[in-house]
Design a protein around this motif. Structure first.
Motif, PDB file in Angstrom:
ATOM      1  N   VAL A 203       1.093  -1.177   0.001  1.00  0.00           N
ATOM      2  CA  VAL A 203      -0.359  -0.215   0.239  1.00  0.00           C
ATOM      3  C   VAL A 203       0.617   0.793  -0.541  1.00  0.00           C
ATOM      4  O   VAL A 203       0.270   1.625  -0.931  1.00  0.00           O
ATOM      5  N   LEU A 204       2.139   1.488   1.061  1.00  0.00           N
ATOM      6  CA  LEU A 204       3.019   2.316   0.720  1.00  0.00           C
ATOM      7  C   LEU A 204       3.170   2.333  -0.179  1.00  0.00           C
ATOM      8  O   LEU A 204       3.715   4.125  -0.894  1.00  0.00           O
ATOM      9  N   LEU A 205       3.754   1.563  -1.056  1.00  0.00           N
ATOM     10  CA  LEU A 205       4.590   1.715  -2.056  1.00  0.00           C
ATOM     11  C   LEU A 205       3.158   2.474  -3.551  1.00  0.00           C
ATOM     12  O   LEU A 205       4.223   3.458  -4.157  1.00  0.00           O
ATOM     13  N   TYR A 206       2.827   1.663  -3.546  1.00  0.00           N
ATOM     14  CA  TYR A 206       0.876   2.369  -4.328  1.00  0.00           C
ATOM     15  C   TYR A 206       1.469   3.843  -4.068  1.00  0.00           C
ATOM     16  O   TYR A 206       0.799   4.167  -5.143  1.00  0.00           O
ATOM     17  N   ILE A 207       1.100   4.080  -2.993  1.00  0.00           N
ATOM     18  CA  ILE A 207       0.547   5.797  -2.364  1.00  0.00           C
ATOM     19  C   ILE A 207       1.952   6.063  -3.277  1.00  0.00           C
ATOM     20  O   ILE A 207       1.515   7.778  -4.156  1.00  0.00           O
ATOM     21  N   ARG A 208       2.784   5.816  -3.233  1.00  0.00           N
ATOM     22  CA  ARG A 208       3.936   6.723  -2.927  1.00  0.00           C
ATOM     23  C   ARG A 208       4.382   6.534  -4.927  1.00  0.00           C
ATOM     24  O   ARG A 208       4.918   7.801  -4.649  1.00  0.00           O
ATOM     25  N   GLN A 209       4.150   5.916  -5.167  1.00  0.00           N
ATOM     26  CA  GLN A 209       4.500   5.789  -6.772  1.00  0.00           C
ATOM     27  C   GLN A 209       3.667   6.803  -7.587  1.00  0.00           C
ATOM     28  O   GLN A 209       3.545   7.420  -8.548  1.00  0.00           O
TER      29      GLN A 209
END
Length: 719
Positions: A203-209
């Motif tokens: 989830v964190l990577l999805y949001i960041r990217q």
């Protein structure tokens, strides 16, 4: 104000400890931090506010970010490849170590004490610390396989220790313990933590990217997301009843994988995150060891009025526990065979050596102290937690001994790291790179002030270390540049290429600057040349018209050029003759330009040419610069100290600009500086292609130059 009086002295202590560690690298940084904590504990205002830190907050604000950053340094492919070994290290070996230490601790402390207390103690002293290990193995060549085993163990056995500690506390509160229930609890807590961490990481990577792709790249927002993520995920995992430690470790590993794919999506942000990770992790580790020093004083105060045998006995128990744990770790690695999941980590030809490295490499630090702090002050029935200070004292003893023992033993087992390059090689390449940038600036057709400023900034790359120029080099460079300039001017005067105004000015400058020169033969000879010119001018101006005199000057220079060119056709000119020819050609061009000026008569043009201050300085520069340039080139090609060449270039740039009050364009200066840094990169690239430099040295030089380029560009954008 309590928080202020607590944190500020602790941070100052960490700063001083880091500087002391740099000054005395043989003493690990952790020791200085512990000593600083002991000193701070003498300050009454810190005595209670720091040590009584709430354990839950301690785990969330310090341990969770630390383990997240540790996980971020681990490649997910490495974890996948060594999954079975991780189960053995962080599961089987960790649990067996806990059992052995529990039985030994129960026997050592006394059979009258609860087994649950011995289990809690064993759980606290079992987890290892990779950061603390680095502090005692710095400069030693740890075998790659066993080093990987120690890092993976320290990354995952924290969760094992924490789960076992929770079971021990449950046992103390309820009075019952079930192995089956404990194993099920371990699987649920550890597996659930891994699932929560994996989901949170994705989830964190999805949001960041997606924020970056949508051009929402606000640095502050992304940094805050990065720093708060482990704290939020730890709290979420603990709230759902699973391991927050496992969750933040898994999330960190997933973040490492994401970095490989998106490291250039926002390179500036990723670079900032990397720097913040290093700074914050060092700060948090330092806080833990300072707290350890503070807690040691508090624990000793608790036992101050107890018989000395009591607290010495507890220290002895800590020493014995470390010895038993070390021996057990040695046995576990010594029994690894070729079919074991850890076979790839242990060198069968040097199994005994690897076993001792693994045993002594079980250094304890942050997590052990955090778990000791996390012991509750009271049980669920309201009674005080039994022997809490005793457990803290034993845990602190294990930590200190685990730091001291490898410091003395491992250097006898392991060789020192062979550096890819030594400081002499770095210094030579570093200074040569700076000289390449300065040489590029000297070739440009820009103002002398720009050259001086840029060369001065390039000279600053020498930093504050051994490469920095000392006073003797500066004085030598100034003396030599002045000598070369004097020789060039004297030769030009002897060749009749120097105007009277320049001779008068130069004599005055030299006489004022050097009393010995004023009393010497050079001054007399200069006066003679000046008087000779005055007499000839008085005689010739009565007989020759201005137009004719202009023609005679031009004809004299042309005859000199023709004579030298005829010599050049027959043979190679000497260095002095070549210099004479070049100077005469320059004078011809300048004289032709003067004749084209719109003066009322050639006499006015000649007078203007001879009296102009700017032309006097230009004439001196045109006479001296070729000689100075040649002298610097000869010094660079010889065995001279390259720092001396840097000093020569800097002094020459200052001399060129000394008499010119020019307006410097910031944009022009930035462009020249970027070009010079590009020339430095070209030098490094040539060194890589010709295999003159090692990969590590190339990386060091590249990092310096590219960081400087980024700084110049950032400054340029601010302008």
């Amino acid at each position: 104000m309590t928080i202020f009086y607590t944190l500020v002295p602790m941070i100052l202590t960490i700063i001083i400890a880091n500087l002391l560690s740099q000054a005395m690298p043989r003493v690990p940084k952790a020791f200085w931090q512990i000593l600083g904590g002991i000193i701070l504990a003498m300050i009454p205002v810190l005595r209670h506010s720091v040590v009584e830190l709430d354990p839950e907050w301690f785990m969330m604000l310090i341990i969770a970010p630390l383990l997240f950053y540790e996980g971020q340094r681990t490649d997910v492919r490495l974890v996948s490849k060594n999954f079975r070994a991780i189960i053995s290290l962080a599961g089987i070996i960790a649990v067996m170590t806990v059992v052995v230490l529990m039985l030994f601790g129960h026997w050592a402390i006394g059979w009258a004490l609860p087994m649950a207390l011995a289990l809690a103690l064993a759980a606290i002293v079992t987890p290892t610390d990779a950061t603390a290990l680095e502090s005692v193995t710095e400069g030693l060549a740890v075998p790659k396989g066993i080093g990987r085993a120690l890092n993976l163990e320290s990354l995952f056995n924290d969760a094992t220790g924490l789960v076992v500690l929770e079971l021990a506390l449950l046992w103390m509160n309820t009075g019952t313990f079930s192995f089956v229930h404990g194993f099920e609890e371990f699987l649920v807590v550890a597996g659930g933590g891994a699932i929560v961490g994996a989901l949170a990481g994705v989830v964190l990577l999805y949001i960041r990217q997606h924020l970056l792709r949508a051009q929402f790249d606000d640095t502050v927002a992304h940094v805050m997301i990065y720093l708060l993520s482990p704290i939020l995920v730890y709290g979420l995992a603990e709230h759902t009843g699973v391991s927050g430690i496992i969750a933040v470790v898994v999330m960190g590993i997933i973040s490492n994988e994401e970095k490989h794919h998106t490291q250039f999506m926002s390179s500036q942000l990723n670079n900032l995150n990397n720097q913040l990770t290093t700074i914050v992790s060092q700060l948090l580790n330092g806080l833990v060891f300072v707290l350890l020093g503070l807690s040691l004083v508090r624990v000793f105060r608790t036992y101050l009025h107890e018989p000395i045998v009591t607290w010495l006995g507890y220290i002895g128990i800590g020493l014995a526990i470390y010895a038993v744990m070390t021996a057990f770790r040695h046995i576990m690695i010594a029994r690894v065979d070729r079919d074991s999941p850890m076979a790839s980590m242990v060198d069968q030809a040097h199994k005994n050596r690897d076993a001792w490295i693994f045993a002594l490499g079980g250094v304890h630090g942050t997590v052990t102290m955090a778990m000791a702090f996390s012991l509750p002050l009271t049980l669920t029935n309201g009674q005080a937690f039994p022997h809490r200070d005793m457990l803290l004292l034993i845990a602190a003893t294990v930590i200190i001994v685990s730091l001291v023992a490898p410091l003395f033993i491992l250097p006898r087992i392991l060789p020192k790291v062979q550096a890819d390059y030594d400081m002499t090689e770095y210094s030579q390449a570093h200074i040569a790179m700076i000289n390449a940038g300065m040489a590029y600036v000297e070739t440009l057709n820009v103002s002398n002030s720009v050259k001086r400023n840029v060369i001065g900034q390039l000279q600053d790359q020498l930093g504050y270390g051994a490469d920095q120029l000392d006073r003797a080099l500066w004085q030598r460079a100034q003396t030599d540049i002045q000598r070369v300039t004097d020789d060039a001017v004297d030769a030009a005067i002897d060749a009749g290429l120097v105007s009277q105004a320049t001779m008068v000015y130069y004599r005055r400058v030299k006489a004022n600057a050097d009393a010995r020169w004023a009393r010497g033969t050079n001054n007399v000879r200069m006066w003679f040349r000046i008087l000779e010119g005055v007499v000839l001018r008085l005689v010739n101006t009565r007989q020759i018209k201005p137009e004719e005199r202009m023609h005679k000057i031009a004809a004299k220079m042309q005859r000199r050029v023709d004579r030298l060119q005829r010599k050049a056709a027959r043979r190679t000119l000497t260095e002095h003759e070549q210099h004479d020819l070049e100077q005469t050609l320059r004078m011809q061009k300048k004289f032709a330009a003067v004749k084209q000026m719109n003066y009322r008569s050639p006499e006015d043009a000649v007078a203007k040419y001879q009296s102009s201050r700017e032309l006097v300085f230009t004439e001196i520069a045109e006479i001296s610069e070729p000689a100075v340039t040649e002298f610097i080139a000869q010094a660079e090609s010889s065995d001279e100290d390259p720092r001396y060449v840097v000093a020569l270039r800097d002094v020459a740039a200052q001399e060129r600009d000394r008499f010119h009050d020019q307006q410097v364009s910031t944009a022009e200066e930035q462009a020249v500086l970027l070009g010079a840094l590009g020339a430095e990169l070209t030098y490094v690239q040539d060194g890589r292609q010709n295999d003159r430099f090692s990969a590590a040295l190339i990386n060091e030089l590249y990092n310096e130059v590219t960081s400087a380029q980024a700084l110049v560009l950032a400054t340029d954008s601010e302008e």
